[in-house]
Design an enzyme around this catalytic site. Structure first.
Site, PDB file in Angstrom:
ATOM      1  N   GLN A 235       0.827  -1.207   0.000  1.00  0.00           N
ATOM      2  CA  GLN A 235       0.000   0.000   0.000  1.00  0.00           C
ATOM      3  C   GLN A 235       0.863   1.259   0.000  1.00  0.00           C
ATOM      4  OE1 GLN A 235      -2.854  -2.234   3.143  1.00  0.00           O
ATOM      5  NE2 GLN A 235      -3.372  -0.099   2.872  1.00  0.00           N
ATOM      6  N   ARG A 382      -8.590  -0.895   8.351  1.00  0.00           N
ATOM      7  CA  ARG A 382      -9.522   0.212   8.174  1.00  0.00           C
ATOM      8  C   ARG A 382      -9.675   0.999   9.469  1.00  0.00           C
ATOM      9  NH1 ARG A 382     -13.577  -1.694   3.486  1.00  0.00           N
ATOM     10  NH2 ARG A 382     -14.236   0.390   2.808  1.00  0.00           N
ATOM     11  N   CYS A 383      -8.542   1.168  10.184  1.00  0.00           N
ATOM     12  CA  CYS A 383      -8.625   1.704  11.538  1.00  0.00           C
ATOM     13  C   CYS A 383      -8.245   3.165  11.611  1.00  0.00           C
ATOM     14  CB  CYS A 383      -7.704   0.922  12.462  1.00  0.00           C
ATOM     15  SG  CYS A 383      -5.957   1.270  12.170  1.00  0.00           S
ATOM     16  N   GLU A 753     -12.742   4.585   5.565  1.00  0.00           N
ATOM     17  CA  GLU A 753     -12.670   3.880   6.847  1.00  0.00           C
ATOM     18  C   GLU A 753     -13.797   4.263   7.792  1.00  0.00           C
ATOM     19  OE1 GLU A 753      -7.992   2.957   7.350  1.00  0.00           O
ATOM     20  OE2 GLU A 753      -8.594   5.047   7.405  1.00  0.00           O
TER      21      GLU A 753
END
Lengths: 800, 288, 180
Positions: A235, A382-383, A753
């Site tokens: 990523q 997704r935090c 997110e």
């Protein structure tokens, strides 16, 4: 007639705000994506990792002989083979070091011990099964509460002498750091004097992002040119390139990282994993490309997990439920190495956003991080960097407070919201929320679901012994890392970039420093630039992920692409448009101030038939017909250092019906309103909301990475790790408001997110609400039917 | 992900398959649909040296009725069971049960014989077959024997099937008119094994139970025939108390393993709850 | 090493021959030997469905099939869905309904949906969710995938009814459902 023409031209642009179909779909619907396991290079060999069966053990010896005798096996690499190049250990993105291949001891089950290199994956698997390792088992620490006991086994003997690992003083060999924020004295005082206080322990269990594509790479070192090329599920390709340069000594200009198509990231594909490093070394040593692709069980067991935050939440309030102070703490289980992404100054990520959407005058939070004999990680899934943990705590605690005071859970939120006129609002933990408008968002949602009708229904069902729960979540997110003064990784600031080149025939190519893993960047960035430049988004090519081509950026995680690289794209495009305006003025022989921009062209004010389109200007920019002294071409590059994070927010309501005889929960309804400021492509936003809510559902209702007391995994395959199918997944209703970010060039905030951050506490709140009338104030996740039934049994309502 | 190497054999008759088993000995395993065995082989939990594939043996296919007995070839897939008009009409319990096994892709390959012969207490057909009073035809080099389903399962991965024997056919007496049946399966998600499941058939006369069969899935080392529960219902009116008592008796024979689906207490309680639900639904269907 | 076997089958309408060990999985043969990297690998326990292909008119997880079991088989993968340059109605619908994000589950989803609509040309939403329950997705939350299958069902129905009027491509391999 003129308006029709404008509308036609706007339609042609397919720019900002349009739900245009995605440009990247063409290859995916044909099965023509290029994911890392699709890469085949001549002479390529395959690597398979040998892993420890024990969570904590000394390595007495490794016997490679049987493995080397397996047909097709070319080499077996261990720590000893990496020592000459000092790569048996590597720095992590969290300021620690991590074993690449275990040297003398292993610290978590399935830790990497050796890599077998073979002609194909079948021979590599046979080879890996034949490596013999002699272990001497040691006692393992699995519960972080025991990590700092005086007699606790020392996990990290390699740093035993170090009194800090990147984030301040350590007080115990298994201690990593203690981080705190806020005004402790003032907060303690407020608690001492409060009319009402509530306190609750809450667990964010260890879970795993589990993208459908596992992690892997093809590393290819060219002995002749000295060039290293790595196809990688990453990523953050540029950050990896820099780290690899630091590790390997190869000049960064001779390293090329290529992130092609990535099958989901969700934070799992940010860290640098041992498999990548060993594959790179193997390629350097053998001179041929090496492919390493992990299995699903390896993925769940060893790559960046999420959460494992053991929290205590406390709120102090007056009798009307107005919160006067917040005191949150977390014991953070980081596993055996501190490997997760953190900004250097923020080892607990953005946890201090935990004041949420509320105006709380005093606050203090503290995170104590420890090592245990489990896989390394913590920030993922997704935090938004620990925001899931923070928002879970505040959204659950405000419900706890509401129940204590007998105040309706929507009403208590209204009483505590930051008001619209208070923005930009600086929280008592130091974040300046850029914009927000919480009250109307909540009202819109409550009206849409007929909240009062639901409460009436709930009362009626309760009178008949039925369990129905209503969950509310009004969250504020913090995304878009971030201002380089505050946000850096290994010193590198978290700016991002966009490089746009417009060619003579009027189409363009833009390259950015982010890395899509399904978020639709090829479409959304094109839409931003299309509106700025008046060129069709169909004709704006977007490239990311090839570090030889793309300008430097920090990648895509923490919903930062739109806030940072999207801003860079808009600013770069505006530089181009400013130059184009000068060119247009020159071509039309007027002053710059005599021109106005309309969709795709500059028109002379008062003489609209005199106009130059961006396409015409693009051609002119490559000719001699330019203002004197002006450089040729129509390009711009922008490195954007955001002045602040962005703060999307939302209001969610969830309605559940619980079967008290089995503990099963049916999600009857989930209504999600999100505000991410300016909406680039509503269709893509809605898709992100569906996906984030589904992952939230999975976390809240069934996911965990469980261990026994010896650190052995108890459910690390898809047999047990809960990935819901289309049958379990609820139907999602989405809605929105628009409160632009005042500091972002197009007013946009990140969004992907938010549904995960806001969704998880919404489910939990609904489940607890179903039992609230029976005195239940909290239930830990996951809310499996088994665990919910145990609650029913404890209340004596599980039997017919 | 990669099995250990093995030799592959694809006989076209049962006789040839049996011959291969004799010739190859202990290290040979039969493969039916492959969706229990291959996953185990890919994780190297099973490492046979030889696979004998029954997928090309036409004798093992087919669903037909003969003289009051439904005869199903062991290599009939779950999808074929579900799509069978004969079973839909005459043995709907089997159709209902098959629909609750795994997922659509697995059902295209998984076979009723494989599901039975594997001996996994988590598989669904064993309890269904016990509730249907089915029997299994086992053929060897020396001939055939027929074993009742309730006597076939001995332990986890341990059945009556001897070395050199192949399960060739399942025989089910056509349920009498007035029989209602239900398979109630609690699971964490589609595709999961049962947390607990109950297969129930009831033959009713008015509100009185004439015949009852109750069998449980995944709450013991084998499927469990709830004999005491069955007897408690026989001749009785089916009221709440009778159903609760049957469930209590069903629970009393449970011996589940604790795992991520739940602990012993939960699984046992769920066996009771599934028994109750299956009885009620079976009774309602019998009434139609 | 176990003796290799020659296996011949049809792949997207074309005959192919491969020489494989018995233990070679169909997914690896397709991806590594036959350069069909559309079907993907997402797990090793036969749960995720990313490897789904259409084999002899059945949706099958190709990670749980040995290539040696495929002698004479008729196999269709995502690469075979487009015919004569025209996308299948499902491929169009997945894009139009935004039923994909990272694209990794998409080949398996589309290939399974193809067989689902052969089994049941007019499924309800519940039937679609059950019918697709062997395919996992982490990005979309399934809602738009359901919409895509519904949209494709309508397109295919319209094409059946008025093949000359509607421009939608007629799928090459449309058949009646497999009889019991």
């Amino acid at each position: 007639m003129a308006d029709m023409d404008v509308l036609e031209r706007q339609k042609k642009i397919q720019g900002l705000g349009v739900s245009r179909l995605r440009k990247e779909d063409a290859r995916f619907i044909r099965g023509k994506g290029t994911y890392v396991d699709d890469i085949k290079l001549p002479g390529m060999l395959f690597g398979s990792i040998v892993r420890s069966p024990f969570a904590h053990a000394r390595i007495r010896g490794i016997d490679k002989s049987k493995a080397l005798a397996v047909p097709g096996v070319v080499a077996v690499l261990t720590a000893d083979d990496l020592k000459p190049v000092k790569l048996h250990w590597m720095p992590t993105l969290g300021g620690d070091v991590q074993a690449v291949l275990a040297d003398q001891k292993v610290c978590f089950q399935m830790q990497e011990v050796a890599m077998v290199i073979a002609s194909d994956r079948y021979a590599a698997a046979d080879g890996a099964a034949a490596v013999e390792v002699d272990y001497e088992e040691l006692p393992a620490i699995v519960d972080p509460h025991f990590a700092m006991a005086p007699d606790a086994p020392v996990i990290r003997e390699d740093i035993a002498g170090k009194d800090e690992v990147g984030h301040g003083k350590r007080t115990h060999p298994n201690h990593i750091f203690t981080w705190e924020a806020g005004d402790k004295a003032g907060t303690d005082e407020a608690f001492d004097n409060a009319a009402v206080t509530v306190k609750q322990e809450m667990l964010n269990p260890r879970v795993h992002p589990c993208p459908l594509e596992t992690c892997g790479c093809v590393a290819s070192f060219d002995k002749v040119t000295g060039q290293l090329t790595v196809y990688l599920t990453s990523q953050a390709p540029h950050l990896v390139r820099t780290v690899v340069a630091m590790l390997s000594g190869i000049p960064e200009s001779k390293i090329r990282i290529i992130g092609g198509d990535i099958g989901g990231g969700f934070g799992n594909k940010v860290p640098v994993y041992p498999g990548y490093v060993v594959a790179i070394v193997a390629s350097i040593v053998t001179g041929v490309p090496i492919k390493w692709i992990e299995s699903r069980i390896e993925n769940i067991s060893t790559t960046g997990f999420a959460r494992d935050y053991h929290c205590v939440g406390e709120l102090a309030a007056d009798n009307d439920g107005r919160i006067k102070a917040l005191r949150f703490s977390a014991l953070a289980d980081h596993g055996a190495f501190n490997s997760h992404v953190s900004a250097t100054k923020l080892p607990a990520g953005l946890f201090s956003i935990c004041t949420g959407s509320y105006d709380i005058p005093r606050a203090y939070c503290r995170v104590d991080a420890v090592y245990t004999n489990k896989a390394p990680g913590g920030v993922a899934y997704r935090c938004s960097l620990r925001v899931t943990e923070a928002v879970y705590l505040i959204e659950r605690m405000i419900d706890v407070l509401a129940q204590k005071l007998g105040i309706d859970k929507a009403e208590i939120r209204r009483r505590n919201f930051v008001k619209a006129e208070q923005f930009p609002y600086t929280t008592s933990l130091g974040w300046t929320l850029d914009s927000g408008n919480y009250h109307p968002a909540l009202e819109k949602v409550l009206k849409a679901v007929d909240y009062e009708g639901l409460r009436r229904e709930q009362a009626e069902k309760r009178s008949r012994g039925e369990l129905m729960g209503i969950g509310i979540s009004t969250f504020t997110e913090i995304v878009g890392a971030g201002p380089t003064k505050v946000c850096d990784i290994l010193g590198i600031g978290l700016f991002d970039s966009c490089d746009i080149r417009v060619n003579p025939t009027g189409s363009a190519i833009a390259r950015l420093g982010t890395m899509s893993q399904g978020q639709g960047h090829a479409t959304t960035y094109a839409q931003i630039i299309a509106t700025e430049l008046g060129l069709s988004s169909d004709e704006i090519q977007i490239e990311e992920g090839d570090t030889d081509k793309a300008p430097y950026g920090a990648g895509t995680w923490g919903s930062r692409s739109t806030p940072v690289a999207g801003a860079a794209a808009a600013v770069a495009a505006r530089k181009i448009r400013a130059k184009a305006q000068k060119i247009a003025a020159h071509l039309l022989e007027v002053g710059e101030g005599d021109l106005e921009w309309e969709v795709d062209r500059f028109k002379v004010k008062g003489n609209p038939s005199q106009a130059k389109t961006m396409k015409e200007i693009a051609m002119a920019a490559h000719t001699s017909n330019l203002p004197p002294g002006m450089e040729k071409g129509l390009d711009a590059t922008e490195y954007y250092d955001p002045p602040n994070m962005t703060f999307p927010f939302g209001a969610y309501v969830c309605v559940v019906d619980i079967d008290r005889f089995t503990g099963e929960t049916k999600v009857r309804r989930f209504y999600a309103l999100d505000d991410c400021g300016t909406r680039i492509n509503p269709m893509i936003i809605e898709g992100q909301i569906h996906g984030g809510l589904t992952e939230a559902f999975a976390v809240a209702m069934g996911q965990a990475v469980p261990f026994d007391e010896n650190g052995n995994h108890l459910g690390n395959s898809l047999m047990d790790y809960f990935l819901p199918t289309a049958v379990e997944t609820p139907h999602w209703e989405t809605d929105h408001t628009v409160t632009p970010s005042p500091h972002h060039p197009i007013g946009a905030k990140g969004v992907a997110e938010s549904p995960h951050v806001g969704g998880i506490p919404c489910f939990s709140n609904a489940i607890v609400d179903a039992f609230a009338h029976l005195g239940v104030t909290h239930m830990d996740m996951p809310h499996t039917s088994y665990r919910v039934w145990q609650q029913c049994k404890a209340l004596g309502i599980s039997a017919r | 992900m990669i099995p250990r190497e093995f030799e592959y054999h694809a006989p076209t008759t049962v006789a040839d398959a049996i011959g291969l088993l004799h010739q190859l000995g202990e290290d040979a395993k039969l493969i039916a649909g492959g969706h229990s065995l291959l996953p185990m082989m890919k994780l190297r939990f099973a490492q046979p040296s030889h696979l004998v594939d029954l997928g090309r043996v036409p004798e093992l296919k087919g669903i037909r009725e003969e003289g009051g007995t439904i005869r199903i070839g062991a290599m009939t897939t779950e999808a074929e069971l579900i799509n069978s008009p004969l079973l839909q009409a005459k043995c709907p319990l089997l159709v209902e049960g098959a629909k609750l096994i795994a997922d659509p892709q697995v059902r295209y390959k998984g076979t009723v014989g494989g599901d039975i012969a594997h001996g996994d207490p988590g598989n669904d057909h064993p309890a269904l077959m016990i509730a249907l009073r089915a029997s299994f035809v086992l053929r060897s080099a020396t001939g055939e024997r027929v074993v009742a389903a309730e006597n076939f399962f001995r332990g986890t991965y341990d059945t009556e099937l001897r070395a050199g024997e192949i399960l060739t056919e399942i025989r089910i007496p056509v349920p009498a008119i007035g029989t209602g049946a239900c398979y109630a399966k609690l699971k964490r998600k589609v595709g999961d094994f049962a947390t607990a499941a109950a297969a129930v058939t009831l033959r009713m006369q008015g509100n009185k139970v004439q015949e009852a069969a109750i069998a449980l899935t995944n709450v013991g080392a084998t499927p469990l025939k709830a004999t005491a529960a069955e007897e408690s219902l026989r001749g009785k009116a089916l009221d709440d108390a009778a159903i609760a008592e049957a469930a209590r008796l069903a629970m009393s024979i449970c011996d589940p393993v604790q795992d991520q689906r739940g602990d012993v207490e939960y699984k046992t309680a769920m066996a009771g709850e599934m028994t109750q639900r299956a009885i009620r639904t079976a009774a309602a269907r019998a009434a139609n | 090493m176990a003796a290799k076997q020659t296996v011949s089958f049809k792949l997207n309408g074309k005959p192919v021959d491969v020489v494989v060990e018995p233990r070679e999985l169909l997914i690896h043969t397709l991806r590594e030997r036959l350069a069909h990297t559309g079907p993907h690998i997402g797990c090793e326990t036969s749960h995720c469905g990313a490897c789904t292909v259409d084999l002899d008119r059945m949706s099958v997880k190709s990670c749980t099939v040995l290539t040696v079991q495929c002698q004479g088989a008729d196999i269709v993968t995502i690469e075979g869905m487009e015919q004569g340059g025209a996308l299948h109605a499902l491929q169009e619908a997945f894009s139009e309904q935004h039923g994909l994000q990272c694209g990794y589950c998409t080949p398996g989803m589309v290939t399974r949906a193809y067989r689902l609509l052969q089994e049941n040309p007019d499924p309800t939403e519940e039937e679609i969710r059950m019918g697709m329950s062997g395919n996992l997705c982490r990005c979309t939350g399934y809602q738009n995938i359901v919409k895509a299958v519904q949209a494709a069902a309508l397109k295919l129905a319209a094409a059946r009814e008025a093949p000359r009027k509607v421009a939608a491509p007629a799928p090459a391999r449309e058949e009646t459902p497999t009889p019991a």
